[in-house]
Write a protein that holds these residues in place. Structure first.
Motif, PDB file in Angstrom:
ATOM      1  N   THR A  66      44.123  17.274  28.606  1.00  0.00           N
ATOM      2  CA  THR A  66      42.974  17.553  29.572  1.00  0.00           C
ATOM      3  C   THR A  66      41.920  18.598  28.548  1.00  0.00           C
ATOM      4  O   THR A  66      42.541  19.722  28.408  1.00  0.00           O
ATOM      5  CB  THR A  66      43.283  18.059  30.862  1.00  0.00           C
ATOM      6  OG1 THR A  66      44.233  17.111  31.548  1.00  0.00           O
ATOM      7  CG2 THR A  66      41.816  18.234  31.621  1.00  0.00           C
ATOM      8  N   MET A 125      38.486  20.294  29.446  1.00  0.00           N
ATOM      9  CA  MET A 125      37.329  20.597  30.032  1.00  0.00           C
ATOM     10  C   MET A 125      37.504  19.666  31.531  1.00  0.00           C
ATOM     11  O   MET A 125      36.292  19.150  31.907  1.00  0.00           O
ATOM     12  CB  MET A 125      35.928  20.757  29.476  1.00  0.00           C
ATOM     13  CG  MET A 125      34.864  21.617  30.315  1.00  0.00           C
ATOM     14  SD  MET A 125      33.401  21.793  29.352  1.00  0.00           S
ATOM     15  CE  MET A 125      32.331  20.087  29.781  1.00  0.00           C
ATOM     16  N   GLY A 126      38.482  19.500  32.033  1.00  0.00           N
ATOM     17  CA  GLY A 126      38.659  18.438  33.179  1.00  0.00           C
ATOM     18  C   GLY A 126      38.744  17.298  32.849  1.00  0.00           C
ATOM     19  O   GLY A 126      38.980  16.324  33.859  1.00  0.00           O
ATOM     20  N   GLN A 127      38.634  16.791  31.575  1.00  0.00           N
ATOM     21  CA  GLN A 127      38.571  15.263  31.544  1.00  0.00           C
ATOM     22  C   GLN A 127      39.884  14.969  30.633  1.00  0.00           C
ATOM     23  O   GLN A 127      40.301  15.692  29.946  1.00  0.00           O
ATOM     24  CB  GLN A 127      37.334  14.836  30.485  1.00  0.00           C
ATOM     25  CG  GLN A 127      37.470  13.446  30.656  1.00  0.00           C
ATOM     26  CD  GLN A 127      35.985  13.045  29.989  1.00  0.00           C
ATOM     27  OE1 GLN A 127      35.076  13.860  29.884  1.00  0.00           O
ATOM     28  NE2 GLN A 127      35.809  11.633  29.571  1.00  0.00           N
ATOM     29  N   SER A 128      40.595  13.958  31.105  1.00  0.00           N
ATOM     30  CA  SER A 128      41.813  13.416  30.442  1.00  0.00           C
ATOM     31  C   SER A 128      41.514  12.485  29.144  1.00  0.00           C
ATOM     32  O   SER A 128      40.645  11.943  29.335  1.00  0.00           O
ATOM     33  CB  SER A 128      42.427  12.484  31.381  1.00  0.00           C
ATOM     34  OG  SER A 128      43.912  13.170  31.592  1.00  0.00           O
ATOM     35  N   ASP A 135      39.605  23.284  24.746  1.00  0.00           N
ATOM     36  CA  ASP A 135      39.158  23.449  26.063  1.00  0.00           C
ATOM     37  C   ASP A 135      38.749  24.838  26.260  1.00  0.00           C
ATOM     38  O   ASP A 135      37.738  25.095  27.069  1.00  0.00           O
ATOM     39  CB  ASP A 135      40.628  23.033  26.875  1.00  0.00           C
ATOM     40  CG  ASP A 135      40.317  23.364  28.262  1.00  0.00           C
ATOM     41  OD1 ASP A 135      39.373  22.525  28.694  1.00  0.00           O
ATOM     42  OD2 ASP A 135      41.251  24.102  29.005  1.00  0.00           O
ATOM     43  N   CYS A 139      34.988  25.422  27.894  1.00  0.00           N
ATOM     44  CA  CYS A 139      34.944  26.054  28.846  1.00  0.00           C
ATOM     45  C   CYS A 139      34.191  27.214  29.097  1.00  0.00           C
ATOM     46  O   CYS A 139      33.364  27.642  29.915  1.00  0.00           O
ATOM     47  CB  CYS A 139      36.345  26.341  29.573  1.00  0.00           C
ATOM     48  SG  CYS A 139      37.116  24.761  30.073  1.00  0.00           S
ATOM     49  N   ASP A 175      30.992  27.863  31.131  1.00  0.00           N
ATOM     50  CA  ASP A 175      30.832  28.789  32.242  1.00  0.00           C
ATOM     51  C   ASP A 175      29.675  29.971  32.087  1.00  0.00           C
ATOM     52  O   ASP A 175      29.395  30.662  32.836  1.00  0.00           O
ATOM     53  CB  ASP A 175      32.244  29.671  32.148  1.00  0.00           C
ATOM     54  CG  ASP A 175      33.182  28.942  32.755  1.00  0.00           C
ATOM     55  OD1 ASP A 175      33.038  27.466  33.238  1.00  0.00           O
ATOM     56  OD2 ASP A 175      34.609  29.085  32.466  1.00  0.00           O
ATOM     57  N   ARG A 183      27.536  17.961  28.386  1.00  0.00           N
ATOM     58  CA  ARG A 183      29.117  17.825  27.606  1.00  0.00           C
ATOM     59  C   ARG A 183      28.952  17.648  26.222  1.00  0.00           C
ATOM     60  O   ARG A 183      29.732  18.295  25.672  1.00  0.00           O
ATOM     61  CB  ARG A 183      29.737  16.761  28.457  1.00  0.00           C
ATOM     62  CG  ARG A 183      31.336  16.609  28.127  1.00  0.00           C
ATOM     63  CD  ARG A 183      32.092  15.560  28.875  1.00  0.00           C
ATOM     64  NE  ARG A 183      32.267  15.985  30.057  1.00  0.00           N
ATOM     65  CZ  ARG A 183      33.666  16.592  30.300  1.00  0.00           C
ATOM     66  NH1 ARG A 183      34.080  17.048  29.370  1.00  0.00           N
ATOM     67  NH2 ARG A 183      33.806  16.904  31.698  1.00  0.00           N
TER      68      ARG A 183
END
Length: 99
Positions: A7, A9-12, A33, A37, A41, A48
């Protein structure tokens, strides 16, 4: 070739990995990641793909700037992300400005 689900940044993602390379791949994924992030942030970049480009450039810059030790290992280095973004924007000019 082994496949790992990771994963970023929240995507698999499903990534191929040679046997015995799992640790190195997971470390690389963790670095990507963390960089993505941190950029997200900071709130300066939302897209993205732009976040991915900045993270890739940041990681490549850090790797290129690390002095090599006697055994060939790279020494630790801190990079100012804002300064890097500014340098990238200057290099790209107004047409490709990231921020």
């Amino acid at each position: 070739m082994k496949q790992l689900e990771v994963t970023i940044m929240g995507q698999s993602y499903i990534l191929g990995c040679p046997e015995g390379g799992e640790r190195a791949l997971l470390e690389a994924v963790g670095n990507v990641d963390q960089e993505m992030c941190a950029i997200r942030d900071a709130g300066k970049v939302r897209a993205r793909e732009r976040i991915a480009v900045l993270a890739a450039l940041n990681l490549a810059y850090v790797q290129a700037e690390r002095p090599m030790s006697a055994n060939g290992a790279a020494a630790a280095s801190n990079v100012d992300l804002d300064a890097l973004v500014t340098r990238i924007d200057e290099a790209l000019g107004h047409d490709g400005q990231l921020l």
